[in-house]
Design a protein around this motif. Structure first.
Motif, PDB file in Angstrom:
ATOM      1  N   ALA A  47       0.855  -1.185   0.000  1.00 43.52           N
ATOM      2  CA  ALA A  47       0.000   0.000   0.000  1.00 43.52           C
ATOM      3  C   ALA A  47       0.891   1.235   0.000  1.00 43.52           C
ATOM      4  N   VAL A  48       0.711   2.104  -0.987  1.00 44.04           N
ATOM      5  CA  VAL A  48       1.449   3.366  -1.069  1.00 44.04           C
ATOM      6  C   VAL A  48       0.525   4.460  -0.547  1.00 44.04           C
ATOM      7  N   ILE A  49       0.947   5.139   0.519  1.00 44.90           N
ATOM      8  CA  ILE A  49       0.098   6.137   1.172  1.00 44.90           C
ATOM      9  C   ILE A  49       0.623   7.535   0.889  1.00 44.90           C
ATOM     10  N   LEU A  50      -0.256   8.375   0.365  1.00 43.06           N
ATOM     11  CA  LEU A  50       0.075   9.772   0.085  1.00 43.06           C
ATOM     12  C   LEU A  50      -0.960  10.650   0.789  1.00 43.06           C
ATOM     13  N   CYS A  51      -0.491  11.479   1.725  1.00 43.25           N
ATOM     14  CA  CYS A  51      -1.368  12.381   2.477  1.00 43.25           C
ATOM     15  C   CYS A  51      -1.286  13.772   1.858  1.00 43.25           C
ATOM     16  N   LEU A  52      -2.437  14.385   1.616  1.00 48.58           N
ATOM     17  CA  LEU A  52      -2.471  15.658   0.905  1.00 48.58           C
ATOM     18  C   LEU A  52      -3.232  16.728   1.691  1.00 48.58           C
ATOM     19  N   ARG A  53      -2.610  17.885   1.793  1.00 47.74           N
ATOM     20  CA  ARG A  53      -3.282  19.111   2.244  1.00 47.74           C
ATOM     21  C   ARG A  53      -2.705  20.237   1.399  1.00 47.74           C
ATOM     22  N   GLY A  54      -3.509  20.771   0.498  1.00 45.43           N
ATOM     23  CA  GLY A  54      -3.020  21.755  -0.442  1.00 45.43           C
ATOM     24  C   GLY A  54      -2.469  21.089  -1.686  1.00 45.43           C
ATOM     25  N   ALA A  55      -2.466  21.843  -2.779  1.00 44.33           N
ATOM     26  CA  ALA A  55      -1.991  21.321  -4.060  1.00 44.33           C
ATOM     27  C   ALA A  55      -0.523  21.673  -4.232  1.00 44.33           C
ATOM     28  N   ASP A  56       0.351  20.718  -3.979  1.00 46.33           N
ATOM     29  CA  ASP A  56       1.788  20.934  -4.156  1.00 46.33           C
ATOM     30  C   ASP A  56       2.087  21.257  -5.612  1.00 46.33           C
ATOM     31  N   PRO A  57       3.189  21.992  -5.871  1.00 46.42           N
ATOM     32  CA  PRO A  57       3.450  22.503  -7.215  1.00 46.42           C
ATOM     33  C   PRO A  57       3.381  21.483  -8.341  1.00 46.42           C
ATOM     34  N   PHE A  58       3.925  20.269  -8.108  1.00 39.92           N
ATOM     35  CA  PHE A  58       3.976  19.292  -9.184  1.00 39.92           C
ATOM     36  C   PHE A  58       3.138  18.048  -8.837  1.00 39.92           C
ATOM     37  N   LEU A  59       2.009  18.283  -8.156  1.00 39.09           N
ATOM     38  CA  LEU A  59       1.162  17.172  -7.714  1.00 39.09           C
ATOM     39  C   LEU A  59       0.683  16.287  -8.867  1.00 39.09           C
ATOM     40  N   PRO A  60       0.212  16.828  -9.995  1.00 43.72           N
ATOM     41  CA  PRO A  60      -0.230  15.928 -11.077  1.00 43.72           C
ATOM     42  C   PRO A  60       0.869  14.977 -11.546  1.00 43.72           C
TER      43      PRO A  60
END
Length: 428
Positions: A47-60
């Motif tokens: 399982a690869v876990i990515l936690c997000l708050r805000g759109a980081d510059p190169f998120l896509p």
């Protein structure tokens, strides 16, 4: 004054020799380590876990790289701070664009008041995993990975003595802000230190699921400001190692200005003081890298004011040798990291084919040289400022910190589009 000058000159020279030796050890490890990748039938479900708050510059690009891994069985678990978070829309659109079926996106359901939002998200994601997942991999939104990233991260866990694997970030020295170049210079020594002390980096980190559940790690996350530095001591108690994987040095092209950098450094220094297992070693390193060169410059100015030209010349020469020595260390490491990156065929400039970023220009090298004393002063200011820090603000949320396991969320609010930086390449 003469005795002090001799002491500082010898101390700086000795410290430069030590840094050269440590750098050579790091380079030797980079060059001598061989990839031992497990075949598909031996790779555990992950399982690869990515936690997000805000759109980081190169998120896509980060999401696309994670959704196209050369790995047989893995799922990407996205925990987004809220439905109204800018990252939710970007993540949803990227998932649709990639037609991905191995990804689940969920909002953070329980905002814990006694740990960071990231730790809340990690706990939620891990506790929702079923027993089929044998490995948990953590990744940050500023991490753009190559196609074999997960395979290279998980393969060393086949060794029973290895409890966790990690990489590290490497900033590029070609940014347009002075904050970016100062962060680059400071990070060079940080990468070597973390390798020597076996300190994991949460931006690229894998741990066996059984280790997560057998140790008190989840409980610690529920009381902590961060998730990674503490893992060294917890795993060591279990007789397990943290293995650094050289091929997982990940290039980061985000930008920052000096003002934002100082805030970031104060958080990092506080975080290190709370959880770094070798905090006193970091303090002694700071004294050697910040106090000694600064004191030498003060002596140079004093000698000039007193018309002691010979003493000023000798002291300035010593400082010059030290500074140029540090520049050479950075350049050698830069070439070595570019070799690692090139071997991974890793994506560099956004919107261009996959290749290593452009070679360093003379102008960039001059900026690196100027940034060395600037970095010493900026880090010194941040370290002094951090002594009085009791409240930490990260992405619009504040925490009151009274100890490593005494963290309180002061006030929570969802992240909004208006919170995004004007410059789309600036770190959040």
């Amino acid at each position: 004054m003469e005795d002090l000058a001799i002491f500082l000159s010898k101390s700086l020279t000795g410290w430069l020799v030590i840094q050269v030796c440590l750098t050579l050890v790091f380079i030797w490890y980079l060059r001598s380590s061989k990839k031992k990748l497990l075949p598909d039938d031996q790779l555990p479900k992950t399982a690869v876990i990515l936690c997000l708050r805000g759109a980081d510059p190169f998120l896509p690009r980060c999401l696309r790289s994670l959704l196209n891994q050369n790995y047989p069985q893995y799922d990407l678990k996205l925990i987004v701070d809220s439905h109204e978070d800018p990252a939710w829309k970007i993540a949803s659109e990227t998932i649709t664009e990639q037609e991905a079926t191995n990804v689940q996106i969920s909002p953070l359901r329980i905002v814990r008041n006694n740990c960071s939002l990231k730790c809340s998200s990690l706990i939620q994601a891990v506790r929702e995993l079923d027993d089929s997942y044998k490995v948990v991999a953590l990744v940050d939104a500023d991490t753009i990975v190559h196609v074999n990233w997960l395979r290279e991260l998980v393969s060393p866990l086949g060794d029973a003595k290895v409890g966790a694997t990690t990489g590290n970030r490497w900033y590029v020295p070609t940014g347009k802000y002075w904050g970016s170049i100062v962060r680059y210079v400071g990070n060079v020594s940080t990468v070597v230190q973390m390798f020597l002390f076996q300190i994991p980096w949460g931006g690229t980190l894998a741990v066996k699921t059984e280790v997560l559940r057998q140790t008190e790690l989840l409980d610690k996350w529920g009381q902590a400001l961060g998730e990674d530095f503490m893992m060294h001591d917890i795993l060591k108690k279990q007789g397990l190692q943290v293995k650094f994987v050289p091929s997982l040095l990940i290039v980061n092209r985000e930008e920052t200005n000096l003002f934002n950098l100082i805030d970031y450094l104060k958080r990092l220094i506080l975080y290190s003081r709370l959880y770094h297992p070798r905090w006193l070693a970091l303090v002694s390193e700071a004294v050697s890298s910040i106090l000694f060169p600064t004191a030498l410059i003060i002596l140079v100015l004093e000698s000039l004011l007193e018309a002691k030209w010979e003493a000023a010349t000798l002291l300035l020469g010593c400082y010059g040798v030290y500074t140029v020595g540090l520049l050479l260390i950075m350049l050698v490491l830069e070439l070595e990291i570019q070799r690692v990156v090139r071997s991974n065929d890793q994506a560099m400039p956004i919107g261009k084919p996959f290749h290593v970023y452009a070679k360093l220009s003379a102008a960039t090298i001059i900026k690196m040289l100027i940034a060395i004393p600037l970095t010493q002063w900026v880090y010194g200011l941040a370290m002094l400022s951090s002594l009085w820090v009791s409240t930490v603000t990260w992405r619009g949320v504040s925490y009151r910190v009274q100890g490593p396991w005494n963290v309180r969320l002061v006030e929570y609010r969802p992240y909004q589009w208006l919170d995004q930086p004007i410059d789309s390449k600036v770190s959040l």
